[in-house]
Design a protein around this motif. Structure first.
Motif, mmCIF file in Angstrom:
data_model
loop_
_atom_site.group_PDB
_atom_site.id
_atom_site.type_symbol
_atom_site.label_atom_id
_atom_site.label_comp_id
_atom_site.label_asym_id
_atom_site.label_seq_id
_atom_site.Cartn_x
_atom_site.Cartn_y
_atom_site.Cartn_z
ATOM 1 N N GLN A 127 0.672 -1.286 -0.109
ATOM 2 C CA GLN A 127 0.078 -0.103 0.148
ATOM 3 C C GLN A 127 0.789 1.360 0.105
ATOM 4 O O GLN A 127 0.509 2.085 -0.629
ATOM 5 N N GLU A 128 1.825 1.138 0.807
ATOM 6 C CA GLU A 128 2.871 2.435 0.624
ATOM 7 C C GLU A 128 3.395 2.581 -0.623
ATOM 8 O O GLU A 128 3.514 3.755 -1.127
ATOM 9 N N THR A 129 3.616 1.762 -1.366
ATOM 10 C CA THR A 129 4.409 1.801 -2.718
ATOM 11 C C THR A 129 3.233 2.307 -3.865
ATOM 12 O O THR A 129 3.491 3.184 -4.518
ATOM 13 N N ARG A 130 1.829 1.965 -3.524
ATOM 14 C CA ARG A 130 0.882 2.526 -4.230
ATOM 15 C C ARG A 130 0.424 3.772 -3.987
ATOM 16 O O ARG A 130 0.335 4.407 -5.159
ATOM 17 N N LEU A 131 0.628 4.220 -2.620
ATOM 18 C CA LEU A 131 0.248 5.523 -2.431
ATOM 19 C C LEU A 131 1.504 6.455 -3.176
ATOM 20 O O LEU A 131 1.266 7.783 -3.221
ATOM 21 N N ALA A 132 2.563 5.867 -3.006
ATOM 22 C CA ALA A 132 3.794 6.826 -3.581
ATOM 23 C C ALA A 132 3.624 6.957 -4.907
ATOM 24 O O ALA A 132 4.256 8.024 -5.753
ATOM 25 N N ARG A 133 3.187 5.916 -5.670
ATOM 26 C CA ARG A 133 3.276 6.099 -7.322
ATOM 27 C C ARG A 133 1.863 6.841 -7.854
ATOM 28 O O ARG A 133 1.678 7.468 -8.775
ATOM 29 N N ASP A 134 0.811 6.506 -6.860
ATOM 30 C CA ASP A 134 -0.492 7.110 -7.706
ATOM 31 C C ASP A 134 -1.109 8.181 -6.790
ATOM 32 O O ASP A 134 -1.572 7.807 -5.512
ATOM 33 N N PRO A 135 -1.244 9.473 -7.128
ATOM 34 C CA PRO A 135 -1.464 10.636 -6.327
ATOM 35 C C PRO A 135 -3.170 10.139 -5.844
ATOM 36 O O PRO A 135 -3.610 11.022 -5.014
ATOM 37 N N GLN A 136 -3.724 9.625 -6.820
ATOM 38 C CA GLN A 136 -5.308 9.368 -6.498
ATOM 39 C C GLN A 136 -5.453 8.181 -5.575
ATOM 40 O O GLN A 136 -6.468 8.003 -5.234
ATOM 41 N N HIS A 137 -4.785 7.343 -5.312
ATOM 42 C CA HIS A 137 -4.735 6.047 -4.449
ATOM 43 C C HIS A 137 -5.073 6.361 -2.918
ATOM 44 O O HIS A 137 -4.457 7.314 -2.389
ATOM 45 N N TYR A 138 -6.126 5.795 -2.501
ATOM 46 C CA TYR A 138 -6.257 5.899 -1.013
ATOM 47 C C TYR A 138 -6.421 4.455 -0.363
ATOM 48 O O TYR A 138 -6.728 3.547 -1.060
ATOM 49 N N SER A 139 -5.691 4.278 0.757
ATOM 50 C CA SER A 139 -5.786 3.130 1.526
ATOM 51 C C SER A 139 -6.335 3.369 2.910
ATOM 52 O O SER A 139 -5.559 3.872 3.831
ATOM 53 N N PHE A 140 -7.425 2.702 3.317
ATOM 54 C CA PHE A 140 -7.816 2.762 4.376
ATOM 55 C C PHE A 140 -7.095 1.970 5.281
ATOM 56 O O PHE A 140 -6.475 2.484 6.722
ATOM 57 N N ALA A 141 -6.455 0.867 4.922
ATOM 58 C CA ALA A 141 -5.514 -0.012 5.959
ATOM 59 C C ALA A 141 -4.200 0.912 6.278
ATOM 60 O O ALA A 141 -3.899 0.826 7.273
ATOM 61 N N HIS A 142 -3.652 1.369 5.250
ATOM 62 C CA HIS A 142 -2.687 2.355 5.444
ATOM 63 C C HIS A 142 -2.685 3.245 6.688
ATOM 64 O O HIS A 142 -1.873 3.639 7.297
ATOM 65 N N GLN A 143 -3.832 3.936 6.405
ATOM 66 C CA GLN A 143 -4.235 4.899 7.274
ATOM 67 C C GLN A 143 -4.317 4.539 8.810
ATOM 68 O O GLN A 143 -4.301 5.132 9.873
ATOM 69 N N HIS A 144 -5.237 3.305 8.795
ATOM 70 C CA HIS A 144 -6.117 3.030 10.175
ATOM 71 C C HIS A 144 -5.281 1.612 10.826
ATOM 72 O O HIS A 144 -5.503 1.621 12.046
ATOM 73 N N HIS A 145 -4.694 0.983 10.070
ATOM 74 C CA HIS A 145 -4.163 -0.631 10.527
ATOM 75 C C HIS A 145 -2.648 -0.658 10.652
ATOM 76 O O HIS A 145 -2.314 -1.959 10.525
ATOM 77 N N ALA A 146 -1.683 0.345 10.354
ATOM 78 C CA ALA A 146 -0.347 0.321 10.301
ATOM 79 C C ALA A 146 0.182 0.499 11.749
ATOM 80 O O ALA A 146 0.883 1.446 12.012
ATOM 81 N N TYR A 147 -0.163 -0.320 12.490
ATOM 82 C CA TYR A 147 0.038 -0.066 13.886
ATOM 83 C C TYR A 147 1.396 -0.307 14.166
ATOM 84 O O TYR A 147 2.289 0.709 14.875
ATOM 85 N N ARG A 148 2.222 -1.275 13.705
ATOM 86 C CA ARG A 148 3.450 -1.519 14.090
ATOM 87 C C ARG A 148 4.467 -0.659 13.077
ATOM 88 O O ARG A 148 5.507 0.052 13.874
ATOM 89 N N ALA A 149 4.142 -0.263 12.080
ATOM 90 C CA ALA A 149 4.992 0.522 11.330
ATOM 91 C C ALA A 149 4.983 2.024 11.852
ATOM 92 O O ALA A 149 6.065 2.718 11.490
ATOM 93 N N ARG A 150 3.885 2.345 12.405
ATOM 94 C CA ARG A 150 4.093 3.865 12.742
ATOM 95 C C ARG A 150 4.909 4.292 13.801
ATOM 96 O O ARG A 150 5.304 5.406 14.026
ATOM 97 N N GLY A 151 5.738 3.227 14.392
ATOM 98 C CA GLY A 151 6.382 3.415 15.480
ATOM 99 C C GLY A 151 7.937 3.691 15.084
ATOM 100 O O GLY A 151 8.983 3.610 15.672
ATOM 101 N N GLU A 152 8.030 3.320 13.541
ATOM 102 C CA GLU A 152 9.525 3.385 13.087
ATOM 103 C C GLU A 152 9.639 4.801 12.765
ATOM 104 O O GLU A 152 9.804 5.010 11.618
ATOM 105 N N TYR A 153 9.913 5.574 13.947
ATOM 106 C CA TYR A 153 10.086 7.340 13.833
ATOM 107 C C TYR A 153 11.098 7.666 12.994
ATOM 108 O O TYR A 153 10.968 8.307 12.056
#
Length: 292
Positions: A172-198
């Motif tokens: 999802q991160e790759t798709r968001l980086a490539r496509d300005p129109q793409h939206y990912s609900f999972a990336h915004q709300h379910h990336a619990y572990r990844a969010r702490g890689e400050y």
């Protein structure tokens, strides 16, 4: 009555009318001189309210978080300007205090969306970014509880949600980086572990805006030593810290979760070790949660 206290259907009408008027007057409105960009569930609401209480700071008109640079960029800059005070309001504040007025907003997803910081650098070339960091294990657990409470997460067991994360956010991160129109609900709300890689997200910020425009705050320190941390943030933003002192409160906070599965806690603690070591380079010291 404050807009926040109105019934939801009425609030929608008020917000729509305000944004429509704001668009018509966009050229006469301010743009932010700084943003609180994250991290999510790291005390951004508390810092937002402290800074919004500063006499020369004007907050966004309708929302704490406008979410323009992440999920609403297609709406255009006039739409974004519509959320902020007028230049005339800014001039009155400047005349009263002899210090340039500033405006800001707080959208924690800006830190994580792959295109957000590049957009900020392009549209707000002089804006400063404030980032809060927190014990990433507690942050992840707090986010999960928060998403469950909001109805955005159906998996109520934290360990199971962590196990599901790789499949949910796969590419999802790759798709968001490539496509300005793409939206990912999972990336915004379910990336619990990844969010702490400050440190990973901070390194991306540096590439776009430079180290001198980023200020990192440890949430634990802000909640235990709010006055010196507030002074440091004001100094970074060029705000006089001695005009009026805010009342420091903790907002949207959840207590430390002692009911977390010990195995899940241990696995996350070990997972974040290298990320916390990288963050130490930003802080100039070991993160507080690694020293407790």
């Amino acid at each position: 009555m404050h807009v926040r206290n109105l019934p939801t259907p009425v609030k929608r009408v008020v917000h729509l009318g305000s944004r429509s008027y704001g668009r018509l007057t966009a050229e006469s409105r301010m743009l932010p001189s700084f943003l609180i960009c994250g991290g999510q569930r790291c005390g951004t609401t508390s810092l937002y309210r402290a800074l919004a209480a500063h006499p020369v700071v004007l907050k966004a008109v309708l929302h704490k978080g406008v979410h323009y640079f992440d999920t609403s960029y297609q709406r255009g800059l006039d739409w974004y300007r519509a959320h902020f005070p007028t230049l005339r309001t800014s001039e009155r504040i400047t005349e009263r205090y002899g210090v340039p007025a500033q405006t800001f907003e707080s959208s924690p997803y800006y830190m994580y969306h792959p295109q957000a910081v590049a957009r900020i650098a392009r549209d707000l070339p002089f804006a400063k970014l404030v980032v809060l960091v927190r014990d990433p294990v507690e942050r992840a657990y707090s986010q999960h509880h928060h998403e469950v409470a909001r109805g955005f997460e159906i998996e109520r067991d934290f360990g199971s949600a962590i196990a599901l994360e790789p499949a949910r956010v796969h590419q999802q991160e790759t798709r968001l980086a490539r496509d300005p129109q793409h939206y990912s609900f999972a990336h915004q709300h379910h990336a619990y572990r990844a969010r702490g890689e400050y440190a990973r997200y901070l390194s991306v910020m540096v590439q776009h805006v430079g180290r001198e425009r980023i200020h990192v705050v440890e949430s634990e320190r802000f909640f235990t030593e709010p006055d010196p941390v507030y002074d440091e943030v004001c100094a970074f933003l060029g705000l006089p810290a001695d005009l009026e002192r805010p009342t420091f409160e903790q907002h949207n906070a959840r207590p430390r979760q002692s009911d977390m599965d010990p195995r899940v806690r241990r696995d996350l603690w070990n997972y974040y070790q290298s990320h916390d070591e990288a963050l130490a380079g930003w802080l100039g010291r070991t993160p507080i949660w690694r020293r407790l």
